[in-house]
Design an enzyme around this catalytic site. Structure first.
Site, PDB file in Angstrom:
ATOM      1  N   SER A  77       0.864  -1.205   0.074  1.00 48.06           N
ATOM      2  CA  SER A  77      -0.173  -0.037   0.022  1.00 48.06           C
ATOM      3  C   SER A  77       0.906   1.305   0.021  1.00 48.06           C
ATOM      4  O   SER A  77       2.163   1.147   0.407  1.00 48.06           O
ATOM      5  CB  SER A  77      -0.890   0.035   1.235  1.00 48.06           C
ATOM      6  N   TYR A 119      -1.706  -2.459  10.148  1.00 43.96           N
ATOM      7  CA  TYR A 119      -1.739  -2.491   9.033  1.00 43.96           C
ATOM      8  C   TYR A 119      -0.667  -1.786   8.120  1.00 43.96           C
ATOM      9  O   TYR A 119       0.070  -2.190   7.143  1.00 43.96           O
ATOM     10  CB  TYR A 119      -3.132  -1.813   8.345  1.00 43.96           C
TER      11      TYR A 119
END
Length: 267
Positions: free
Chosen positions: A141, A154
């Site tokens: 990401s 995350y």
């Protein structure tokens, strides 16, 4: 060419293939003539996808379960196939402060976002090296480039994926096997909703020009892998954001991220 050629016995294994970016990556490889192996928990969604592709096999598995991960190599061999391209796309995201999140949910995230990547690379990359061909695409990401307050696990997991893949790629130099990390910005997939941030809410907080469609991300990913890119960030605005993320001083960046993140109001 960084992608191995299409063959009768080689396949592209895509985890998290039941929806979103994973589904679109599977479709993109199928469009290019590759046989694909679809892996995710929801067998019914994988079966529906497989019927729309020319050459596809379904291996339902929960990647949070080490035993199910361990069984994938034998299941692939049982199909008479080898994994020429491994796409580690499966991922989870939790929302909230470290002081309030469920430890069990955090550990499940680590199993899927971190342990599964290491596990499957360790099981399939050696065969690629021995055959002298192969490619790995690990999905991270834009959040991999810096801490993510209110989604600490995350952001840290995606930073791990980026670092791990870059190191592995250097180790693979000269073997005929390549490795790349896909680092998308916000994508309309429903992934955020599973973490508690519906796309509609996130769109109010993030500029429209940062958003990408899953199909566009998949095409950019496969094209980048084919040309030998090592870090793939779809969309010029997200490439700028990733650069700023890397270069901005943490004392300046972190308070801004913390104030703007929707998780701040959900603890």
């Amino acid at each position: 060419m960084a992608l191995p050629p299409v063959s009768d016995t080689g396949a592209v294994l895509v985890t998290g293939a039941s929806s979103g970016i994973g589904e679109q990556i599977a479709r993109e490889f199928a469009r290019r003539g590759y046989r694909v192996i679809l892996v995710a928990r929801r067998a019914e969604l994988l079966d529906a996808l497989a019927t729309s592709l020319r050459r596809a096999d379904v291996l339902a598995a929960d990647l949070a379960d080490p035993a199910q991960r361990a069984g994938l190599a034998d299941r692939v061999a049982g199909l008479g196939l080898t994994v020429d391209v491994l796409v580690n796309n499966a991922g989870l995201a939790n929302l909230g402060a470290v002081a309030s999140v469920d430890p069990a949910a955090e550990l499940r995230l680590v199993e899927v976002d971190v342990a599964a990547v290491v596990d499957l690379c360790g099981r399939f990359v050696p065969g690629m090296v021995s055959r002298g061909r192969g490619a790995v695409l690990n999905v991270a990401s834009v959040g991999a480039f810096g801490p993510v307050p209110w989604q600490a696990s995350y952001g840290a997991a995606k930073a791990f994926v980026l670092s791990y893949t870059q190191a592995m790629g250097e180790e693979l130099r000269g073997t005929g096997v390549t490795a790349a990390t896909l680092c998308p910005g916000p994508v309309r997939t429903g992934f955020g909703e599973a973490a508690g941030i519906p796309d509609e809410e996130a769109e109010k907080l993030l500029p429209k020009f940062l958003w990408e469609q899953a199909g566009d991300v998949a095409r950019t990913a496969v094209e980048g892998l084919a040309r030998g890119a090592t870090v793939i960030v779809p969309g010029a605005p997200n490439r700028v954001a990733a650069l700023l993320y890397r270069l901005a001083p943490r004392w300046l960046l972190l308070p801004i991220l913390a104030r703007s993140h929707p998780g701040r109001t959900r603890t």
